[in-house]
Write an enzyme that holds these catalytic residues in place. Structure first.
Site: not given
Length: 400
Positions: A83, A140-141, A182, A371
């Site tokens: 998306d 996802e957003e 990580r 963004h």
């Protein structure tokens, strides 16, 4: 018997131009959460051409592709998001968004293309033994009711099983193609809080007849700054950001209400719960002290992205084989942004990694932050990411 060839970056360089074309096509035609119909159609058509068993409309507009080779019962899942964002593009690039107010400002066009590149390579060579699952995810957003949540709720891992799941996100500010890992908590939880202050309106010249919600809201904003500074352990990262403060429409009118919107982030469940407790307590106490009231809508968003130790160590090993240890950071700093891949990691062991998008500050250099209306995914990263996914599959599902 000679050792089987494992995918190298050079093996994907012949696809670089085609991958760039796919990525830029997706970039030109961005689609918001749960509207990714054209993107899903492109993805499913290509995967079908390459011999995958393709299922569509999973979690709305999601696509799941499966490919089996050999006789092993093992399986691996890899996810890419599709998306775009409601942002007006300002890059001026020849392949800029053709949709007003919508652009791929987070690199999901690149993530989707990377996985497509790996999918084509793996289907062509089939140097693995087991089942490959590719999860092309919508929304996802979304922040809440996201694509990962919805796919899982519709039985994603029951219908399309995998033993472990992997995903990636590009990372501006790091060299293109540098891998960042990580183990354990890696990306923060992200919650949204709306606080509506109800006071009493009045003429601006008669403030004594009002309960001024602007003053109350301002007091709440200032008190919220003490939570991280004075309630949270200094060794535990946390963020409470007031992104919206709205009240009134005229300078000579004291409004009856005001509204705050907060972004709240943490890496630890107890800290996340502490933040909620203190935000609600402070908002109510400040309002009461002025004779106002508050309504609090506290929406729990994405949980913490927690990478499992074994799968992260495995992915690090694969990255080091592919690009060398100098291009792999095995203990990258935690990222305060949130990511709905966290829901998948609650269901299966796995690893979410970051992939450098470039360190430049201008367009085309990959350094512009996501963004941002001037952001663009760095196409030089496409074959590197695709080669990593291909090699990861070959190593996770080795041919005997």
């Amino acid at each position: 018997m000679p050792e089987a060839h494992l995918c190298e970056v050079e093996d994907l360089m012949s696809q670089a131009e085609a991958l760039t074309g796919i990525r830029r096509h997706i970039h030109q035609h961005p689609e918001l959460a749960y509207e990714e119909r054209a993107t899903a159609s492109l993805v499913s058509d290509l995967l079908s051409q390459w011999g995958y068993d393709v299922a569509t409309a999973i979690g709305g507009t999601g696509v799941v592709a499966s490919l089996k080779a050999g006789n092993s019962g093992r399986s691996i899942g890899i996810r890419a998001d599709m998306d775009a964002l409601p942002i007006q593009e300002a890059t001026g690039l020849p392949y800029a968004s053709t949709v007003s107010g919508v652009m791929h400002a987070c690199g999901h066009d690149g993530h989707t293309t990377i996985l497509l590149g790996a999918a084509q390579y793996l289907a062509t060579h089939r140097r693995f033994d087991g089942t490959l699952r590719l999860y092309f995810q919508p929304a996802e957003e979304a922040g809440v009711n996201s694509g990962a949540e919805r796919m899982i709720a519709e039985g994603l891992f029951q219908r399309f099983h995998c033993d472990a799941v992997f995903g990636l996100h590009n990372h501006p500010g790091q060299p293109s193609g540098r891998f960042l890992f990580r183990s354990g908590p890696f990306m923060a939880s992200g919650d949204k809080v709306t606080i509506t202050v109800h006071g009493k309106g009045s003429h601006a010249a008669r403030p004594h007849l009002s309960v001024d919600p602007v003053v109350v809201a301002s007091s709440i904003v200032m008190s919220l700054q003490t939570i991280v500074a004075r309630n949270v352990d200094p060794g535990a990262p946390a963020v409470v950001t007031v992104g919206v403060l709205q009240a009134g429409t005229a300078n000579n009118v004291i409004p009856a209400s005001a509204r705050l919107e907060l972004s709240v982030r943490a890496f630890d469940l107890q800290v996340r719960e502490l933040l909620r407790t203190r935000i609600e307590a402070l908002a109510n106490a400040q309002a009461e002290s002025y004779g106002a009231t508050v309504e609090i809508d506290y929406v729990l968003g994405y949980p913490v992205v927690i990478n499992s130790e074994a799968e992260t160590a495995f992915a690090i090993e694969v990255a080091r084989e592919l690009v060398g240890s100098a291009n792999v950071d095995a203990s990258f700093e935690p990222v305060m942004a949130s990511e709905d891949f966290a829901f998948m990691l609650q269901q299966r062991p796995g690893c979410f990694l970051r992939l450098g998008n470039g360190i430049g500050q201008g367009m085309g250099e990959g350094g512009c932050m996501v963004h941002n209306p001037r952001y663009d995914f760095n196409d030089a990263t496409l074959p590197i990411g695709a080669a990593f996914w291909a090699r990861l599959v070959e190593r996770y599902l080795p041919v005997a």
